[in-house]
Write an enzyme that holds these catalytic residues in place. Sequence first.
Site, PDB file in Angstrom:
ATOM      1  N   CYS A   1      10.314 -21.131  -3.491  1.00 14.79           N
ATOM      2  CA  CYS A   1       9.492 -20.569  -2.422  1.00 14.79           C
ATOM      3  C   CYS A   1       9.967 -19.151  -2.105  1.00 14.79           C
ATOM      4  O   CYS A   1      11.156 -18.843  -2.197  1.00 14.79           O
ATOM      5  CB  CYS A   1       9.590 -21.451  -1.184  1.00 14.79           C
ATOM      6  SG  CYS A   1       8.652 -20.863   0.245  1.00 14.79           S
TER       7      CYS A   1
ATOM      8  N   CYS B   1       9.984  -3.472  13.527  1.00 17.78           N
ATOM      9  CA  CYS B   1      10.241  -4.590  12.613  1.00 17.78           C
ATOM     10  C   CYS B   1      10.769  -4.087  11.276  1.00 17.78           C
ATOM     11  O   CYS B   1      10.944  -4.869  10.339  1.00 17.78           O
ATOM     12  CB  CYS B   1       8.961  -5.415  12.409  1.00 17.78           C
ATOM     13  SG  CYS B   1       7.581  -4.468  11.736  1.00 17.78           S
TER      14      CYS B   1
END
Length: 476
Positions: free
Chosen positions: A80, A432
């Site tokens: 993943c 961010c």
Amino acid sequence: MPRRPYPLFENVTIIDAGAEGKAVARVDELVVFVPFAVPGDVVDIQVVARKKSFCEGRVTLYHKYSERRIEAFCSHFGTCGGCKWQNMSYEDQLMYKQKQVDDVFQRIGKFEYPAIRPILPSGQSTYYRNKLEYTFSNRRWLDREDMQLPAEERQMNALGFHIPQLFDRILDIDHCYLQPEPSNAIRLAVRAYAMEQGLEFYDARTHTGFLRNIIIRNTTTGQVMVIVVFARNDREDIEGMMHFIKSSFPVVASLMYVINEKHNDVITDQEVLLWSGDPFLLETMPDPVGEGKILKFRIGPISFFQTNPKQAWHLYKTAFDLSGFTGSEVVYDLYCGTGTISNFIAHAVKEVVGIEYVESAISDAHVNSEINNIKNTRFYAGDLAKELTAEFVALNGKPDVIITDPPRSGMHEKVIKQILEIAPQKVVYVSCNPATQARDIALLGEKYSVADVQPVDMFPHTHHVENVVLLKLTEK
């Protein structure tokens, strides 16, 4: 002439955790990025790609495991694309995130700044997200066991996440540790129902099939929203799926669907149809002014809201505290989105003016002020580089404080120039992406100095880190 084979580097010590969640090694003067290794590992690295100043590689052999290494808790780790740091302790993750801020400020920013405050850890390191999007595919990612089976015996349908860098391959997810229940239960039940009914999973190569995506949103108060995305308007099959979800999961407060006949998965330009329940969820957050007040925020199917909602309060509270409001300030909230920060600070200031280029977000911002009975906010939809002009300031008043929370790409250079011209006493920069933040702060250095730096971890087990910086106007 055949291309020279890439080299194999032997007995290399991993020295750092770096960009995109990859580990860092150095062979002579060459930097090598390696996924899923941990600083302190001693490994053999097969180079798989070579750039001008660095290489990409993969570990072929571990000679020694690092003392920092722990057992990954997710069975999908290594395949993943998410949670790449879960083989490091959370304390080490925090250390490397703080180091990331320090490194980019020195390497990119090259400005003076005070000692960085210790990073604020997330209260939850698993099941912290309030939104996940799963993809249906008839091209399931096959592991080695699958590949041993005859082709006709392989189960090719999947409902899960994209394999990194492969647009058409989906990892079938058994259990995800990112979102609380009933997220896993809904995904597994929907997949089983689709298989039993013989519904077609989407093929991203041929753009055929029926089931495309399922989006699950939740709030800290326990509300759940489900949006199912279909590729075509097959009424009988749509009704069957929606009835199944509604009857199987009565906890779902908002059940919606989309017919997306395009060749991409973006639904912000599509009509979202309400099947049952409410058209939105309500998230709550304590008012930073105190007095037991609770703020409410409406979340629709395409609304943006910080995906770690409990930690979002600490992020916004950090921006609030660094601003040092006295109650008399005019504040501009740049890239204000749905007005979360604007409404969060509204009770502590004279007026908040929010600007955002997404019109639907501005509509949500107005609603969020209305449901909280907040009267001192104003919101404008438009391109900041064009909207933030001298005329705009004359109309809305000169800000004492600007709070800016841009996307990962950072602020447009024109916006930076406009901030320098407006020259508020304080700029609070919420980011961010500390790398683009460092670049922008260096440009603001013409008039501003860094007074405070506070990293905040919003995304445990990933390399991502939020960072809040207080800039103060200086006489130069």
